[in-house]
Every structure is written in structure tokens, then in C-alpha cells.
Write a protein that holds these residues in place. Structure first.
Motif, PDB file in Angstrom:
ATOM      1  N   MET A 195       0.825  -1.191   0.000  1.00 43.26           N
ATOM      2  CA  MET A 195       0.000   0.000   0.000  1.00 43.26           C
ATOM      3  C   MET A 195       0.866   1.250   0.000  1.00 43.26           C
ATOM      4  N   VAL A 196       0.397   2.268  -0.719  1.00 42.56           N
ATOM      5  CA  VAL A 196       1.091   3.542  -0.810  1.00 42.56           C
ATOM      6  C   VAL A 196       0.212   4.616  -0.177  1.00 42.56           C
ATOM      7  N   GLY A 214      -0.622  -6.139   8.650  1.00 42.98           N
ATOM      8  CA  GLY A 214       0.608  -6.662   8.063  1.00 42.98           C
ATOM      9  C   GLY A 214       0.763  -6.372   6.587  1.00 42.98           C
ATOM     10  N   VAL A 215       0.189  -5.257   6.125  1.00 46.38           N
ATOM     11  CA  VAL A 215       0.311  -4.866   4.720  1.00 46.38           C
ATOM     12  C   VAL A 215       1.593  -4.050   4.546  1.00 46.38           C
ATOM     13  N   PRO A 216       2.484  -4.414   3.636  1.00 50.35           N
ATOM     14  CA  PRO A 216       3.683  -3.590   3.383  1.00 50.35           C
ATOM     15  C   PRO A 216       3.284  -2.169   3.000  1.00 50.35           C
ATOM     16  N   LEU A 217       4.029  -1.186   3.504  1.00 48.87           N
ATOM     17  CA  LEU A 217       3.636   0.211   3.363  1.00 48.87           C
ATOM     18  C   LEU A 217       4.779   1.072   2.846  1.00 48.87           C
ATOM     19  N   VAL A 218       4.445   1.981   1.922  1.00 45.61           N
ATOM     20  CA  VAL A 218       5.282   3.133   1.597  1.00 45.61           C
ATOM     21  C   VAL A 218       4.451   4.348   1.971  1.00 45.61           C
ATOM     22  N   ALA A 219       4.951   5.176   2.866  1.00 46.10           N
ATOM     23  CA  ALA A 219       4.166   6.310   3.358  1.00 46.10           C
ATOM     24  C   ALA A 219       5.049   7.537   3.513  1.00 46.10           C
ATOM     25  N   THR A 220       4.402   8.709   3.495  1.00 42.34           N
ATOM     26  CA  THR A 220       5.133   9.967   3.639  1.00 42.34           C
ATOM     27  C   THR A 220       5.225  10.377   5.106  1.00 42.34           C
ATOM     28  N   ASN A 221       6.238  11.167   5.377  1.00 42.38           N
ATOM     29  CA  ASN A 221       6.526  11.629   6.739  1.00 42.38           C
ATOM     30  C   ASN A 221       5.737  12.903   7.011  1.00 42.38           C
ATOM     31  N   VAL A 222       4.447  12.746   7.282  1.00 42.86           N
ATOM     32  CA  VAL A 222       3.566  13.887   7.523  1.00 42.86           C
ATOM     33  C   VAL A 222       2.705  13.631   8.755  1.00 42.86           C
ATOM     34  N   GLY A 223       2.295  14.715   9.399  1.00 42.32           N
ATOM     35  CA  GLY A 223       1.359  14.631  10.517  1.00 42.32           C
ATOM     36  C   GLY A 223       1.805  13.659  11.577  1.00 42.32           C
ATOM     37  N   GLY A 224       0.857  12.807  11.997  1.00 41.10           N
ATOM     38  CA  GLY A 224       1.136  11.833  13.036  1.00 41.10           C
ATOM     39  C   GLY A 224       1.606  10.489  12.511  1.00 41.10           C
ATOM     40  N   VAL A 225       1.895  10.379  11.203  1.00 40.79           N
ATOM     41  CA  VAL A 225       2.345   9.092  10.656  1.00 40.79           C
ATOM     42  C   VAL A 225       3.621   8.603  11.344  1.00 40.79           C
ATOM     43  N   PRO A 226       4.607   9.481  11.642  1.00 43.28           N
ATOM     44  CA  PRO A 226       5.785   8.994  12.375  1.00 43.28           C
ATOM     45  C   PRO A 226       5.456   8.419  13.747  1.00 43.28           C
ATOM     46  N   GLU A 227       4.373   8.877  14.362  1.00 41.96           N
ATOM     47  CA  GLU A 227       3.967   8.320  15.657  1.00 41.96           C
ATOM     48  C   GLU A 227       3.497   6.879  15.490  1.00 41.96           C
ATOM     49  N   ILE A 228       2.874   6.581  14.360  1.00 47.14           N
ATOM     50  CA  ILE A 228       2.434   5.214  14.094  1.00 47.14           C
ATOM     51  C   ILE A 228       3.636   4.307  13.821  1.00 47.14           C
ATOM     52  N   PHE A 229       4.609   4.809  13.078  1.00 53.05           N
ATOM     53  CA  PHE A 229       5.770   4.002  12.720  1.00 53.05           C
ATOM     54  C   PHE A 229       6.775   3.890  13.865  1.00 53.05           C
ATOM     55  N   GLY A 230       6.772   4.845  14.791  1.00 55.53           N
ATOM     56  CA  GLY A 230       7.636   4.751  15.958  1.00 55.53           C
ATOM     57  C   GLY A 230       9.087   4.499  15.597  1.00 55.53           C
ATOM     58  N   PRO A 231       9.676   3.376  16.055  1.00 53.46           N
ATOM     59  CA  PRO A 231      11.092   3.098  15.793  1.00 53.46           C
ATOM     60  C   PRO A 231      11.403   2.840  14.321  1.00 53.46           C
ATOM     61  N   TYR A 232      10.359   2.724  13.491  1.00 54.65           N
ATOM     62  CA  TYR A 232      10.552   2.463  12.067  1.00 54.65           C
ATOM     63  C   TYR A 232      10.259   3.707  11.214  1.00 54.65           C
ATOM     64  N   ALA A 233      10.243   4.880  11.849  1.00 49.29           N
ATOM     65  CA  ALA A 233       9.903   6.117  11.137  1.00 49.29           C
ATOM     66  C   ALA A 233      10.931   6.473  10.072  1.00 49.29           C
ATOM     67  N   ASP A 234      12.140   5.883  10.154  1.00 45.93           N
ATOM     68  CA  ASP A 234      13.133   6.168   9.116  1.00 45.93           C
ATOM     69  C   ASP A 234      12.738   5.575   7.767  1.00 45.93           C
ATOM     70  N   ARG A 235      11.696   4.736   7.736  1.00 49.05           N
ATOM     71  CA  ARG A 235      11.201   4.210   6.462  1.00 49.05           C
ATOM     72  C   ARG A 235      10.361   5.249   5.702  1.00 49.05           C
ATOM     73  N   LEU A 236       9.917   6.287   6.390  1.00 46.54           N
ATOM     74  CA  LEU A 236       9.024   7.265   5.778  1.00 46.54           C
ATOM     75  C   LEU A 236       9.798   8.188   4.836  1.00 46.54           C
ATOM     76  N   ILE A 237       9.084   8.730   3.845  1.00 47.77           N
ATOM     77  CA  ILE A 237       9.729   9.566   2.833  1.00 47.77           C
ATOM     78  C   ILE A 237       9.134  10.971   2.835  1.00 47.77           C
ATOM     79  N   ARG A 238       9.852  11.894   2.205  1.00 50.95           N
ATOM     80  CA  ARG A 238       9.394  13.282   2.111  1.00 50.95           C
ATOM     81  C   ARG A 238       8.153  13.352   1.222  1.00 50.95           C
ATOM     82  N   PRO A 239       7.163  14.158   1.580  1.00 50.07           N
ATOM     83  CA  PRO A 239       5.941  14.240   0.767  1.00 50.07           C
ATOM     84  C   PRO A 239       6.113  15.116  -0.463  1.00 50.07           C
ATOM     85  N   ASP A 240       5.140  15.005  -1.363  1.00 48.86           N
ATOM     86  CA  ASP A 240       4.992  15.930  -2.496  1.00 48.86           C
ATOM     87  C   ASP A 240       6.215  15.944  -3.411  1.00 48.86           C
ATOM     88  N   ASN A 241       6.862  14.766  -3.575  1.00 43.27           N
ATOM     89  CA  ASN A 241       8.058  14.688  -4.414  1.00 43.27           C
ATOM     90  C   ASN A 241       7.998  13.390  -5.230  1.00 43.27           C
TER      91      ASN A 241
END
Length: 388
Positions: free
Chosen positions: A283-284, A303-330
Motif C-alpha cells: 500500500m502507498v 501486516g500490509v507492506p507500506l510506503v508512506a510519507t513523513n507527515v502529521g502523526g504518521v511517524p507516531e504510528i511508525f515509531g522506531p521504524y519512522a526512518d522508512r518514511l519519505i518526504r511528501p509531495d516529491n
């Protein structure tokens, strides 16, 4: 009205006020409402009558027999509108007649109507609770709309007994643009239920990539289509399925057609999240703005593999895995992330998804959310009784 500051077990009379019965906000209200009813409280709902469609009608029909304070639906516009004043009068009369202990406003418009309680009725007002769910706090800082809405938020803050933020991100936005909360303030994350952690397996003919949600500017789907164009130029030809409805559907379909990708970018109608998850292998979530999105919580839990942007509270969901998130709007960064995902083995993707699911299970519980919201009500009632 029976404020029960001295009895933490006494049932409460609770009315939730919100605008559109769609999306994550609606799910939040339904989860909290069902949990409060299950715990013995009397609950009523007030919502817009012009949005939600058949899905909302069915959910309201299922819930209505359990709403001892009833369901009121009336037209409520998203932006300021001449109908706002008569709607405020009607909602105020309804709340005055129900005499609840708590009125809980969700989203910007729900927050306005909930905190206007008592202005027109002349009766003792219930405690007023507000959960922003992003709303006006997600407008572009510095814009005229943002300045106007933040001034309104500051005025309404004087009539707020408790702010129950769904994410640390929105709490920080409130503090930055409105000011320090004058009353009780808590961060109570959205939660998911135990059964939502059962893994969802993709169907044999599942698309390579999946988007599930509303089709509007804030969700960044145009960026995803641009990333698909870049992938095509690299010789990669994944199939993308977009599940959802919204104001940008036709524009996005035209964008895909102009790019010559109409055969690989398919638009599907809204359906339950877990049913949708089985239609894609990953899921994207290309959002430009989010609060604490349920769709990310639900996908992570399943357990769905995710590609997500680093916006809002999404890093709170990813917690220790927030480094997987990417910059938005690019589109370039998103295309790179999708290319990496498409090159990974199914085993690697499942391993990463399992780790994120375990983290979400440790932090985001719907039962805990309901209990913490009720405790927020109790504390607000006690503070009101003490004259704070």
C-alpha cells in the motif's frame, strides 16, 4: 444533567457532534460511541445529513437502536456558510433538551457547534470537549484562511473544558498556532481492535500497488501518478489500484489517461479497508497532510507492506521504524521508494510489516482509547465542579 465528579462509575449522558460521516473521523466517533455504550453510558449523535451516502446510512441504522440519546442529522457545510447560524440554534436546542453531561465536538465544525452549547439556551451547559482531528489546524500556515480559523480556535478555546488530541502532531500544531490550552489537554491516540491484527493476504491477481482513501488534494495521489510515470520511464510497469471516492476522482483519471497509464492505473469504488487490502501487494500513502490516519493504522495492523510519507502523526504510528518514511509531495523520491519496494523479496516485505504490526499492537488500542476518553470527561467534570 447529572455531573458525577464524585462518582467515577456513574453512567454519563454524552452527545458527539461532528460534520461528515466519512473517513477516519467517522470511524473514531463510531469506535468511541460503541465503546461508551458497551460501558453503560447514554450516547447521542449529531451529524451532517448531506454526506456519507449509503455506507453512512447503514452504519447509522445499525447503531440507532443503541443510541439512547438519539441521532440528529441536519445540513452542515464544511466551510463557513449562511446556514451555520440556524444550524447552531437547532443543535443548541437539541442539546438543551437532552441535558447531557458531556458534549464532544469532533473536527472544526463539530468543535464550533459543541462549544457554542449554552449560548442560546440559557441553561447550565455540559462540559465541552474538543478533538480537532486535524481540521482547521491543517490549513497552510500564514494563509488568510489559516489566520481566520486560528483566531476562531483561540476564541473557542475559552469555552473548552478539555482538548483530547488524537496525535502529538496536532497537539503541537494547536500550541504553535492557537496557544497553550487553557484547560485540560490530553493526547489520546486513535486505536484499532484486536481482530484487525489478523494478517491480510493478497489475492492471486492483486495489484502491485494499492491506495485506499479519499481522492482529494491533501492525499497526494497526483504525486503518486507522477511517480508511476517516472517508474514507466525506468522500464518498471507495476499495476496501481486506487480504492476510494472524492472530489478529485475525475481529475486524477484524466491525469492517468494523459500519461498513457489508464491500463495500469485502475480506479475502484470505496469498500471496507480489510477487503481492500487483499486487492494489493503493498500500500502507498502519498499524503501531503494527515493527523493520525486510521488507514495507516489499519494497514500496519493487518501486516500490509507500506510506503508512506513523513507527515502529521504518521511517524507516531511508525515509531522506531519512522526512518522508512519519505518526504511528501516529491514524485522522484516516491518513485525511488516504490522501485525499492518492488525489488524486495516477499519475505523481506512480510518481515518489515510484521515488525510494524507488533509496534502498533503495543501502542494503539481501541479499548484504551475509549477508557482514556472517558477519563478525560471525568477529569473535566471534576475540574468544572471545583471551579477550575
Amino acid at each position: 444533567m447529572q455531573h458525577s465528579a464524585g462518582n467515577s462509575e456513574a453512567p454519563l449522558r454524552i452527545v458527539h457532534v461532528f460534520r461528515a460521516p466519512v473517513g477516519g473521523l467517522f470511524r473514531h466517533v463510531l469506535d468511541v460511541t460503541k465503546g461508551q455504550i458497551a460501558r453503560g453510558h447514554a450516547v447521542g449523535l449529531i451529524a451532517d445529513a448531506t454526506t456519507g451516502g449509503e455506507t453512512a446510512e447503514k452504519r447509522f441504522a445499525d447503531l440507532r437502536p443503541h443510541l439512547s440519546l438519539g441521532l440528529m442529522r441536519l445540513p452542515i457545510h464544511r466551510l463557513p456558510h449562511p446556514s451555520d447560524l440556524p444550524a447552531a440554534f437547532a443543535i443548541n436546542r437539541r442539546i438543551a433538551a437532552l441535558r447531557p453531561d458531556v458534549v464532544h465536538g469532533h473536527g472544526s465544525k463539530g468543535g464550533v457547534y459543541a462549544r457554542a452549547t449554552g449560548l442560546f439556551s440559557g441553561r447550565e451547559s455540559p462540559v465541552r470537549i474538543y478533538t480537532p482531528h486535524g481540521g482547521s489546524l491543517n490549513y497552510e500556515p500564514g494563509s488568510l484562511s489559516h489566520r481566520i480559523f486560528m483566531a476562531m480556535e483561540a476564541l473557542l478555546a475559552t469555552r473548552t473544558d478539555a482538548l483530547l488530541f488524537e496525535s502529538a502532531f496536532i497537539a503541537s500544531r494547536f500550541e504553535e498556532f492557537v496557544g497553550n490550552p487553557k484547560g485540560l489537554a490530553r493526547i489520546i491516540p486513535n486505536g484499532v481492535s484486536g481482530e484487525e491484527f489478523a494478517p491480510v493476504q493478497p489475492q492471486a491477481d492483486a495489484a502491485d500497488l494499492l491506495y485506499v482513501g479519499e481522492l482529494r488534494d491533501a492525499k497526494g495521489i497526483d504525486t503518486l501518478i507522477d511517480a508511476m510515470i517516472l517508474l514507466s520511464r525506468r522500464g518498471l510497469t507495476p499495476r496501481l489500484l486506487l480504492i476510494g471516492g472524492g472530489p478529485n476522482r475525475v481529475v486524477l483519471q484524466e491525469q492517468a489517461q494523459r500519461a498513457g497509464l489508464a491500463d495500469r492505473i485502475v480506479f475502484g469504488n470505496p469498500r471496507p479497508a480489510r477487503e481492500a487490502f487483499s486487492l494489493g501487494r503493498a500500500m502507498v500513502v502519498p499524503s501531503r497532510f494527515e493527523s493520525l490516519p486510521y488507514i495507516v493504522l489499519e494497514a500496519a495492523a493487518a501486516g500490509v507492506p507500506l510506503v508512506a510519507t513523513n507527515v502529521g502523526g504518521v511517524p507516531e504510528i511508525f515509531g522506531p521504524y519512522a526512518d522508512r518514511l519519505i518526504r511528501p509531495d516529491n514524485p522522484e523520491i516516491l518513485a525511488d521508494a516504490l522501485a525499492r519496494l518492488l525489488s524486495q523479496s516477499p519475505e523481506t516485505l512480510r518481515e518489515e510489516a510484521r515488525a510494524l504490526s507488533a509496534y502498533v499492537a503495543s501502542r494503539f488500542s481501541v479499548s484504551r482509547m475509549v477508557d482514556d476518553v472517558l477519563q478525560g470527561y471525568r477529569d473535566a467534570i471534576a475540574a468544572r465542579a471545583a471551579g477550575h
